[in-house]
Design an enzyme around this catalytic site. Structure first.
Site, PDB file in Angstrom:
ATOM      1  CD  GLU B 764      -3.071  -0.744   0.062  1.00 39.98           C
ATOM      2  OE1 GLU B 764      -3.358   0.452  -0.158  1.00 39.98           O
ATOM      3  OE2 GLU B 764      -3.550  -1.690  -0.579  1.00 39.98           O
ATOM      4  CG  ASP B 765       1.009   3.695  -2.734  1.00 37.93           C
ATOM      5  OD1 ASP B 765       1.640   3.183  -3.653  1.00 37.93           O
ATOM      6  OD2 ASP B 765      -0.141   4.136  -2.844  1.00 37.93           O
TER       7      ASP B 765
END
Lengths: 362, 1153
Positions: B764-765
């Site tokens: 998630e980044d």
């Protein structure tokens, strides 16, 4: 397979040694040992670095933390580091800088009185111990620039600005903070084994060969200028590095080339592709892909030797490169000793299961 | 062809050679033309629109306003008067203890003052009264102080070079364009509005077509709507109660003949057919003459306000005056000659009918050409006009009351009654609150000014180019939010916020200029000279001849012209020759058969290179002269090589992007394509390779990035300051970056990024960071916060005092950092609960005391100020500044500094809208490394790429990698490949290969953990990363037990109040659904606000516990017989009581559980 010994006797062959640079081969061992050596060089060989700064006066443009951080990163000569004590283990002192076993005191007192900007550098750091001083790079770099080497700039002062501080350097390891890491670069590569299938190579034209040679971004291959042996069917054109001339059309020999430069009668030559520098190979597979694209897979084959490594070590100057390797081996041995010594605690550890192993490993 | 094969071969070669030269010369040309952009920005600055507008106001507009209201004449004695002769603005200064002191902006910022300059007037005025008057003249009378825009022509910084600016404590890169009001920097946002005095055809809510004009003159502002409703044409004007049949209005204006009206609209039978019902309606009303129509309009059912003037006035005069002054106020009426107004109405109706017949003729309200940008100068002039008039009115009233008084001692001196404070205070108040309340113009707007964002340099630049919308943000419409094709080159297509203001708030592009008003009289006479036939001489029939076009100047119809194209060309030639202002636009609208000339302010325009038949007028020698310094941007304008075009005039042009693409029809050539982006979007390398929303995200994030905010950042006392310890300039730059100075005040660092998966803490980044990099200073930042204290003086002469700290006693350890003067010493480490100023205030501040200076110690109470920071964080007192504020109180500002290294959860972002938090920090030895020894600073998960499609980021990586290898900064300007302002991937790959890298930027990487090579080649290289201001330490929050709200006894809310974490409705629903009743009970009562109550089983009301009798007692039943003790939430008890106070009796019915 009980009782089989996997013991090997790794060999080191030093290729090049300078004060802060070293290149050596490590053979007859596997990646785990090579990597352990690398990891220890980066993170566990102790050095000395400034760890505590007491600022008395700071009227410079940089704030106290900024300057302290910069001071911490200044490499100090750390030949003594192996024999020194960690400040936390030192029972002779409370780490106030007075203790000769674990700390070194530094003073920095600079004030700018002229109109010119004054550079405060690592040279201005006065050490209480002549063996622990900021690293001097002057002789190493003087060869190519003749500006007086003034050390590492810490801050610049303008007229009237002053910096006065006391700093304490302590022994530490790179794992705690990068300032204690003696290594600038430690890296290794697997030694490549390059095999050229001569028969297949012969079937390529000169253009194809040069293309193949040039497909590698690094200079791994070359066309051998020495190998001018005249064979029954091939001869060499005067200058193989010159751009290829105009091929004779309709010739049986596509390799046959007019050589305008020498005005010689066309001769037939056989250009050999050789490996110039196998270590320049970066495992980029470009040559293999090129060969495949030419429809000649297997003309070049490259394998990594699983048991032989080429190390490159560069240091910050805190420790000599050669010493760094030796220290690393020493630390590795100490760690192995620690594991061996803890054999008798295995029983106690068993109740922790896997956790115990972790605890031992620290 | 008589050549043999070899010959043809060589000719081909030579042809190619020529071609190459030809191409190269083109490219050279284009590269050179870029030089115009920095030249443009040098001449105009980055916030030229604000500065120009303010300068115009100060130089011209203020004089106009004063001239228009130049006389104050007593109503009682007309011989007593005051006349303003001249007005000018002096140097910024302030009066301090009756001494005038010059001001500089930095001083104002530091000592919370307003950067303002006196407004000087020269006045003629009378002294004495009742016939014995004498006229005298006074020069340099100060009527107020005008806040001065920084870097404007009135500012002390105007025209100063870098050294002089530095001496004044000013950052040379600061663009100015804002005001300093009471120490805070305020910028007046650019306001977007629909253009004034123009006919706009659109539909109303019901869908009927209408033509509306918002008239705005110096005197009045009105809105006139002519609409088609139920096949009849009506006028809507808010002076009339209902809509008025248009034919009645025409008749009231003297257009008694229906035929003439029909002729004016045009003889097309379709128009007549549309008008017929209206004519019939008028006939039904039996209105045939002007007088009848006027009387009809004046009747009570039409006119809104009953006549308030008492004197008998002529019948119909009021209606006539409305028609003259309010109805279409922008069309002037001279000596009751309504003809122009009638024609104007006819043109409005014609355009409306055209739109009814053909929907394409409808105007687009979102079209940028129909919009005007209102800038600080215009807004200030409105405000000043109102304040000036108010001041004059007040002066007149005072004089009148004085004159009315029978006996006076001294001679009446009118010049004493112009009050200075009203203008000063009014301007200051409005600018500091941002609320424009100008009653005279019915203007009540809020939030017009904002505090300049000083989070990052680019943030403050972006703030100056921000355009605030005309609509309120809550409206759910898509039209105004959509990207308009007419925005091209004028407004940045990327820079707009996300969320509710998306598409409404816009930003100017790099080269946009906003015009200021220009005198239209010379243009008008010029038009008549060029053969425009005056309206007065035209018969209605001639108005819409198929051979002629109407000529319109700023919405006013001047007349018609037989050959409009020639007229327009002549006008343009005059403009290029500098005979007409450079911002006058001439637009031939073939559809409407009109030529629109505009010289009004607020139009957006941009410079373009003029081309004749597709050949650029700028030649190589021009550019050479520019390089040699013989030319500047203005000389290009003056010589007619470049001109400014507004959105309307762009419609008459054919603009080629590059000269090589020009055709004979081409009239203009773009200067540089990257100038279509604004300041914020200009930072993005290769934005044209990114998915569009990513650029928009980056525009928002660039403003939150930490870095350097100005050269004088450490001498400023900003409330909150985020600085990066080692900021860098990006390896992959753009031309815009160089132009705006981002390379000097960067906000980020070039991190070596490996795009690979690592450790699982990068989902998630999230990004994985190298601990050694952090040790060496990557992402390290300084956060500075201001704390201030005032040593207040009170009305009874007493004042606060700062006293020596106690070195012993209970407070001593909290006062450790105090110096003997009672203030925290710079350089001291400050911890939570430490006192930073040991201040005491007198207990009595109102009532007079005998010796205010020598109060005993007992008369003071302590008002120490304590520092509240996170526990365990070691902040340091950076600076302490003492100054006296406007009220001459001693004020102290403390800057508290904290240096932070990145930690888990800190937010980072590249320049491509790819933000991510730090997921884990890993030791360097565990990090992957290449055989060159390169070890990344950052690991980014490759899943960030496919869905985001930020190809620009990949090219940035490649380009930066090539940049570090060859030692040259690479460029990635938007659309810059053809003109050489962006390096192509081909060229980059070549460089990479030359330096021994793979052409695709991928490296052979070993795992740091095992020492084995990774299976895949890893895309690795430097990317410019920004550290965003959102950091965990500022957000981290947890609470066990803590403070409660007094009223409900529930835990407080919010991190700042050490509040609890709420189990909300949805969480509660989950627990209910799950059946976790005990958990709900615990969360909602035990851990919140449990309360023990006495409940009367009989009456069901709450009782109380009598501690003497040790029983619960019901106050209703007056006994303790049926009391049960139970627990309920305190909020519940509160509810019962509140209900009871409203005469609702809640009764509890208890059952055994």
């Amino acid at each position: 397979m009980e009782g089989v010994s996997y013991q090997r006797f790794p060999k080191i062959k030093v290729r090049e040694v300078k004060d802060d640079f070293m290149k050596f081969e490590l053979r007859d061992t596997d990646a785990s040992i090579a990597n352990a050596l690398r990891r220890i060089m980066i993170a566990e060989v102790p050095t000395i670095a400034i760890d505590l700064v007491e600022i008395e006066v700071n009227s410079s443009v940089l704030n106290d933390e900024f300057i302290s951080h910069r001071l911490g990163l200044v490499p100090l000569t750390s030949e003594r580091a192996m024999s020194m004590r960690f400040s936390r283990d030192c029972d002779a002192c409370d780490g106030d800088g007075q203790c000769e076993y674990c700390s070194v005191e530094f003073y920095l007192r600079v004030k700018c009185l002229s109109d010119q900007t004054l550079d405060v550098t690592s040279k201005d750091l006065l050490s209480s111990d002549h063996t622990v001083v900021p690293v001097d790079y002057s002789d190493a770099s003087s060869s190519f620039d003749n500006t007086p080497n003034k050390g590492i700039i810490i801050v610049k002062l303008r007229r009237g600005q002053e910096l006065r501080l006391r700093a304490i350097a302590r022994k530490g390891i790179g794992k705690d903070h990068a300032k204690w890491s003696p290594a600038a670069t430690v890296t290794f590569m697997y030694e490549p084994e390059i095999y050229i299938n001569e028969d297949m190579m012969e079937s390529l034209t000169l253009e194809e060969k040069t293309e193949l040679v040039e497909s590698s971004p690094t200079k791994v291959f070359g066309i051998d200028p020495e190998n001018k042996q005249v064979t029954g069917k091939c001869m060499i054109v005067g200058n193989p590095s010159a751009p290829p001339g105009i091929p004779l059309c309709g010739s049986r020999w596509p390799n046959m080339i007019w050589d305008y430069a020498s005005g010689e009668i066309p001769c037939l030559f056989f250009e050999k592709v050789i490996v110039v520098d196998p270590e320049a190979y970066t495992y980029d597979d470009e040559v293999l892909k090129k060969a495949e694209a030419m429809g000649k897979p297997g003309v070049v084959e490259i394998h990594a030797k699983e048991d032989s490594f080429i190390f490159t070590v560069e240091t910050t100057g805190a420790v000599k490169a050669s010493q760094l390797v030796l220290n690393a081996i020493e630390v590795l041995k100490q760690k192995l000793d620690a594991v061996r010594l803890s054999d008798d605690t295995v029983e106690a550890d068993d109740q922790f299961g896997e956790l115990g192993a972790h605890m031992r490993g620290g | 062809m008589g050549y043999d094969s070899t010959m043809s071969n060589t000719t081909e070669d030579s042809n190619q050679g020529i071609d190459k030269q030809h191409l190269a010369s083109h490219i050279k040309n284009l590269v050179d033309k870029y030089q115009l952009v920095p030249e443009f920005l040098k001449v105009r600055g980055l916030v030229k629109q604000h500065l120009d507008s303010f300068n115009y106001f100060v130089r011209t507009e203020i004089k106009k306003i004063v001239r228009a209201n130049q006389e104050i004449r007593s109503t009682l004695d007309p011989n007593i008067y005051l006349r303003y002769r001249d007005v000018h603005i002096g140097e910024p200064s302030m009066v301090f203890d009756a001494v005038t002191e010059k001001l500089c902006p930095q001083k104002c910022r530091l000592s919370d003052r307003t950067y303002a300059a006196p407004i000087y007037v020269t006045i003629d005025y009378t002294t004495g009264s009742h016939g014995q008057t004498s006229v005298s003249t006074k020069k340099n009378v100060i009527i107020g102080r005008m806040p001065i825009m920084l870097r404007s022509s009135c500012c002390v910084l105007y025209g100063k070079d870098e050294d002089e600016l530095a001496r004044l404590g000013e950052c040379p890169l600061d663009p100015g364009g804002y005001f300093v009001i009471k120490g805070t920097e305020k910028v007046i946002l650019i306001q977007e509005q629909l253009s004034k005095n123009r006919i706009i055809i659109d539909t109303d809510k019901k869908g009927s077509v209408q033509a509306s004009v918002t008239s705005s003159t110096e005197k009045t502002k009105s809105k006139t709507i002519i609409k088609m409703e139920k096949e009849k044409v009506y006028l809507e004007l808010n002076m009339f109660k209902t809509k008025v049949p248009i034919m009645v209005v025409m008749k009231a204006m003297g257009m008694e003949s229906d035929q003439e009206v029909v002729q004016m609209i045009g003889r097309d039978p379709r128009f007549s057919a549309l008008l017929l019902p209206s004519i019939e309606e008028c006939a039904d009303l039996k209105l045939y003459t002007q007088q009848q129509a006027l009387e009809f309009l004046e009747s009570d059912k039409m006119l809104k306000m009953p006549s308030y003037s008492t004197g008998p006035i002529e019948k119909g005069a009021r209606a006539l005056s409305i028609l003259r002054d309010i109805f279409l106020a922008n069309v002037p009426v001279h000596q009751h000659n309504f003809r122009k107004k009638c024609i104007y109405v006819a043109v409005m109706m014609r355009r409306m009918m055209e739109a009814i017949l053909n929907k394409d003729a409808m105007d687009d309200k979102d079209y940028v050409g129909n919009k005007r940008l209102e800038l600080s100068g215009q807004l200030l002039s409105l405000l000043f006009e109102d304040l000036f008039k108010t001041m004059n009115d007040e002066a007149r009233r005072t004089i009148d009351t004085l004159l009315a008084r029978p006996s006076r001692s001294s001679r009446l001196d009118i010049s004493q009654y112009i009050i200075k404070d009203s203008i000063t205070m009014g301007l200051e108040r409005t600018l500091s609150t941002g609320n424009w309340d100008v009653k005279r113009f019915r203007m009540h707007r809020k939030g017009m000014t904002q505090v300049v964002a000083r989070l990052s340099y680019i943030g403050s630049l972006g703030h100056m180019t921000k355009i605030s919308p005309q609509f309120e943000k809550s409206r759910k419409v898509s039209g105004p939010r959509a990207l308009q094709p007419s925005q091209f080159g004028m407004l940045c297509p990327c820079d707009t916020p996300e969320g509710e203001a998306c598409g409404l708030v816009k930003n100017l592009a790099l080269m946009t200029h906003v015009t200021t008003d220009e005198d239209e009289r010379p243009i008008m006479s010029l038009c008549y000279c060029l053969g425009v036939e005056d309206l007065e001489q035209l018969s209605p029939e001639e108005l819409h001849m198929p051979t002629s076009y109407l000529i319109t100047l700023n919405g006013l119809i001047l007349g018609k012209h037989k050959s409009p194209q020639r007229f327009a060309n002549a006008m343009r030639r005059l403009r290029r020759a500098g005979k007409v202002g450079e911002f006058v636009s001439i637009f031939v609208n073939e559809k409407q058969r009109c030529v629109y000339i505009a010289s009004d302010g607020g139009r957006v325009c941009r410079p373009l290179v003029i081309a004749d038949k597709g050949v650029s007028r700028i030649k190589e020698h021009h550019m050479r002269e520019l390089r040699d310094g013989l030319r500047d941007f203005d000389s290009f304008l003056k010589d007619g090589l470049i001109e400014y075009l507004d959105v309307n005039e762009e419609n008459n042009t054919l603009i080629a992007l590059y000269e090589k693409e020009a055709t004979p029809e081409t009239t203009h050539i773009e200067i540089e394509p990257f100038t279509i982006l604004g300041v914020c979007a200009g930072l993005i390398p290769y934005p044209h390779h990114n998915q569009s929303p990513r650029n928009t995200y980056q525009c928002a994030m660039g403003k939150q990035a930490m870095g350097n905010i100005a050269y004088n950042q450490l001498n400023r006392m900003d409330g909150l300051l985020y600085l990066l310890v080692y900021p860098q300039r990006p390896l992959l730059t753009t031309r815009t970056i160089e132009l705006v100075g981002y390379d000097k005040l960067g906000a980020g660092q070039n991190a070596t990024v490996a795009v690979m998966s690592y450790s699982g803490y990068d989902i998630e980044d999230a990004i994985v960071m190298n601990k050694s990099s952090l040790d060496r200073g990557f992402g390290r930042c300084i956060v500075m916060k201001k704390y201030s204290a005032i040593c207040q003086k009170y009305e009874n002469g007493t004042s606060d005092r700062i006293i020596k700290p106690q070195r012993q006693g209970p407070e001593a350890d909290r006062m450790q950092i105090l110096d003997d003067d009672g203030m925290a010493a710079p350089g001291e480490t400050i911890r939570n609960h430490d006192i930073y100023i040991n201040k005491e205030s007198p207990t009595v501040t109102r009532t007079p005391v005998t010796s205010p200076m020598g109060l005993p110690d007992s008369a003071y109470k302590s008002s120490k100020q304590t520092y509240k920071g996170p526990e365990g964080e070691t902040a340091v007192v950076d600076r302490v500044a003492l100054y006296s504020d406007r009220n001459n109180n001693l004020s102290i500002k403390f800057m508290i500094r904290h240096t932070r290294r990145p930690e888990l959860g800190d937010k980072f972002s590249s320049r491509h809208g790819q933000k991510g938090v730090c997921g884990t920090i890993v030791q360097q030895e565990d990090f992957p490394f290449s055989e060159r020894g390169i070890c990344p600073d950052l690991i980014m998960n490759p899943h960030g790429f496919p869905s985001r499609m930020t190809v620009g980021k990949m090219i940035e990586l490649l380009g930066s990698k090539a940049g570090v290898s060859c030692g040259r900064f690479h460029y990635g300007s938007a659309f810059g490949e053809p003109s050489g302002h962006a390096d192509t991937v081909d060229a980059i790959s070549e460089t990479l290969v030359k330096h021994g890298f793979s052409y695709n930027g991928k490296d052979f990487i070993y795992s740091g953990i095992t020492g084995m090579p990774l299976q895949a080649y890893i895309f690795m290289g430097p990317i410019y990363y920004q550290k965003l201001k959102h950091m965990v330490v500022d957000k981290m929050h947890a609470r066990g037990s803590g403070p409660r709200v007094m009223m409900t006894r529930q835990p407080t809310e919010g991190r700042s109040r050490n509040g609890g974490l709420r189990v909300g409705e949805m969480e509660r629903d989950c627990l209910i659904a799950y059946g976790a009743s005990m958990l709900i009970y615990e969360r909602l009562m035990i851990s919140s606000d449990p309360f023990e109550v006495q409940v009367c089983r009989k009456c069901g009301l709450l009782g109380y516990y009598n501690y003497k009798l040790k029983t619960g007692i019901c106050s209703m039943c007056k006994n303790g017989e049926n009391i049960s003790t139970m627990k309920l939430p305190y909020a519940c008890k509160l509810l019962f009581q509140e209900l009871q106070s409203m005469n609702i009796v809640p009764r509890l019915k208890l059952a055994e559980a």
